[in-house]
Design a protein around this motif. Structure first.
Motif, PDB file in Angstrom:
ATOM      1  N   GLY A 279     -20.716   0.783  30.263  1.00 15.23           N
ATOM      2  CA  GLY A 279     -21.458  -0.458  30.455  1.00 15.23           C
ATOM      3  C   GLY A 279     -20.638  -1.684  30.107  1.00 15.23           C
ATOM      4  O   GLY A 279     -19.445  -1.594  29.788  1.00 15.23           O
ATOM      5  N   PRO A 280     -21.284  -2.849  30.153  1.00 16.54           N
ATOM      6  CA  PRO A 280     -20.579  -4.115  29.976  1.00 16.54           C
ATOM      7  C   PRO A 280     -19.933  -4.278  28.601  1.00 16.54           C
ATOM      8  O   PRO A 280     -18.982  -5.027  28.447  1.00 16.54           O
ATOM      9  CB  PRO A 280     -21.645  -5.186  30.192  1.00 16.54           C
ATOM     10  CG  PRO A 280     -22.908  -4.502  30.490  1.00 16.54           C
ATOM     11  CD  PRO A 280     -22.688  -3.034  30.489  1.00 16.54           C
ATOM     12  N   MET A 281     -20.444  -3.561  27.582  1.00 17.33           N
ATOM     13  CA  MET A 281     -19.868  -3.652  26.238  1.00 17.33           C
ATOM     14  C   MET A 281     -18.859  -2.543  25.975  1.00 17.33           C
ATOM     15  O   MET A 281     -18.480  -2.311  24.833  1.00 17.33           O
ATOM     16  CB  MET A 281     -20.977  -3.611  25.187  1.00 17.33           C
ATOM     17  CG  MET A 281     -21.923  -4.785  25.236  1.00 17.33           C
ATOM     18  SD  MET A 281     -23.078  -4.825  23.828  1.00 17.33           S
ATOM     19  CE  MET A 281     -24.000  -3.297  24.048  1.00 17.33           C
ATOM     20  N   PHE A 282     -18.423  -1.861  27.051  1.00 17.72           N
ATOM     21  CA  PHE A 282     -17.563  -0.689  26.876  1.00 17.72           C
ATOM     22  C   PHE A 282     -16.385  -0.946  25.949  1.00 17.72           C
ATOM     23  O   PHE A 282     -16.197  -0.245  24.957  1.00 17.72           O
ATOM     24  CB  PHE A 282     -17.042  -0.167  28.222  1.00 17.72           C
ATOM     25  CG  PHE A 282     -15.959   0.866  28.035  1.00 17.72           C
ATOM     26  CD1 PHE A 282     -16.281   2.175  27.733  1.00 17.72           C
ATOM     27  CD2 PHE A 282     -14.611   0.507  28.095  1.00 17.72           C
ATOM     28  CE1 PHE A 282     -15.290   3.128  27.515  1.00 17.72           C
ATOM     29  CE2 PHE A 282     -13.618   1.446  27.878  1.00 17.72           C
ATOM     30  CZ  PHE A 282     -13.951   2.765  27.585  1.00 17.72           C
ATOM     31  N   ASN A 283     -15.546  -1.932  26.259  1.00 16.49           N
ATOM     32  CA  ASN A 283     -14.321  -2.123  25.495  1.00 16.49           C
ATOM     33  C   ASN A 283     -14.616  -2.436  24.033  1.00 16.49           C
ATOM     34  O   ASN A 283     -14.019  -1.842  23.131  1.00 16.49           O
ATOM     35  CB  ASN A 283     -13.449  -3.220  26.114  1.00 16.49           C
ATOM     36  CG  ASN A 283     -12.032  -3.176  25.583  1.00 16.49           C
ATOM     37  OD1 ASN A 283     -11.395  -2.125  25.579  1.00 16.49           O
ATOM     38  ND2 ASN A 283     -11.547  -4.313  25.113  1.00 16.49           N
ATOM     39  N   THR A 284     -15.546  -3.323  23.798  1.00 17.53           N
ATOM     40  CA  THR A 284     -15.921  -3.695  22.430  1.00 17.53           C
ATOM     41  C   THR A 284     -16.421  -2.485  21.653  1.00 17.53           C
ATOM     42  O   THR A 284     -15.979  -2.228  20.527  1.00 17.53           O
ATOM     43  CB  THR A 284     -17.016  -4.788  22.458  1.00 17.53           C
ATOM     44  OG1 THR A 284     -16.488  -5.930  23.122  1.00 17.53           O
ATOM     45  CG2 THR A 284     -17.479  -5.154  21.065  1.00 17.53           C
ATOM     46  N   LEU A 285     -17.338  -1.738  22.246  1.00 20.57           N
ATOM     47  CA  LEU A 285     -17.919  -0.594  21.560  1.00 20.57           C
ATOM     48  C   LEU A 285     -16.927   0.560  21.418  1.00 20.57           C
ATOM     49  O   LEU A 285     -16.875   1.219  20.376  1.00 20.57           O
ATOM     50  CB  LEU A 285     -19.189  -0.129  22.267  1.00 20.57           C
ATOM     51  CG  LEU A 285     -20.347  -1.120  22.202  1.00 20.57           C
ATOM     52  CD1 LEU A 285     -21.533  -0.594  22.998  1.00 20.57           C
ATOM     53  CD2 LEU A 285     -20.730  -1.432  20.773  1.00 20.57           C
ATOM     54  N   HIS A 286     -16.152   0.799  22.454  1.00 23.15           N
ATOM     55  CA  HIS A 286     -15.151   1.862  22.403  1.00 23.15           C
ATOM     56  C   HIS A 286     -14.211   1.639  21.209  1.00 23.15           C
ATOM     57  O   HIS A 286     -13.962   2.567  20.423  1.00 23.15           O
ATOM     58  CB  HIS A 286     -14.380   1.888  23.729  1.00 23.15           C
ATOM     59  CG  HIS A 286     -13.401   2.998  23.866  1.00 23.15           C
ATOM     60  ND1 HIS A 286     -13.787   4.307  24.090  1.00 23.15           N
ATOM     61  CD2 HIS A 286     -12.049   3.002  23.818  1.00 23.15           C
ATOM     62  CE1 HIS A 286     -12.703   5.066  24.184  1.00 23.15           C
ATOM     63  NE2 HIS A 286     -11.640   4.305  24.017  1.00 23.15           N
TER      64      HIS A 286
END
Length: 162
Positions: free
Chosen positions: A49-56
């Motif tokens: 989803g749109p928060m992929f990089n941050t959350l990953h």
């Protein structure tokens, strides 16, 4: 030649009964921490989803921190003279953190990690009566450090849900 099958008794100023009770409590903290580690690592791998990089990246930092923590907790259990749990079965029996049975979306991952972080904090906090009674400063220090991490991480995750 000495008989290595005999072990020296432990005389660190904490009674045998208190050492066993401390180790039992720490085993629950260990199980919660390891279960949270697995959940966080799973979410690192599977977030979309749109928060992929941050959350990953955030989840990676969190599971790396937990990987170090489980070692410290297990080593404290061993220093108290008790075996540390180390199997999935033992962790499942001891942990208050529920395993996932589904594939949550990113927002639900964050919510579940808040719950997990707070669960570990409550488990750690529940030990302070025996820690104080046993006058066990090393365990108090370990638990205090764990509480700081889990409460801060829960706050940061919760802030993403606002």
């Amino acid at each position: 030649m000495s008989d290595t099958s005999q072990t020296m008794s432990i005389d660190i100023g904490i009674s045998d009964a208190d050492r066993k009770e401390l180790a039992a409590g720490l085993s629950k903290v260990l199980a919660d921490s390891y279960t949270l580690y697995l959940k966080t690592h799973n979410y690192h791998w599977n977030v979309v989803g749109p928060m992929f990089n941050t959350l990953h990246l955030m989840f990676e930092e969190q599971y790396n921190e937990l990987a170090l923590a489980v070692d410290q907790i297990a080593e404290r259990i061993r220093a108290l003279g008790e075996p540390a749990p180390g199997t999935y079965r033992e962790f499942a029996e001891l942990s208050a953190i529920e395993e996932d049975t589904d594939r949550p979306d990113a927002t639900e991952m964050i919510r579940r990690l808040v719950v997990g972080q707070e669960t570990v904090a409550r488990t750690a906090r529940s030990m302070f009566d025996v820690v104080e009674r046993a006058d066990d400063q090393p365990t108090a220090d370990l638990l205090t450090q764990r509480l700081q991490v889990h409460e801060k991480t829960a706050w940061m995750l919760r802030s993403m849900l606002a």
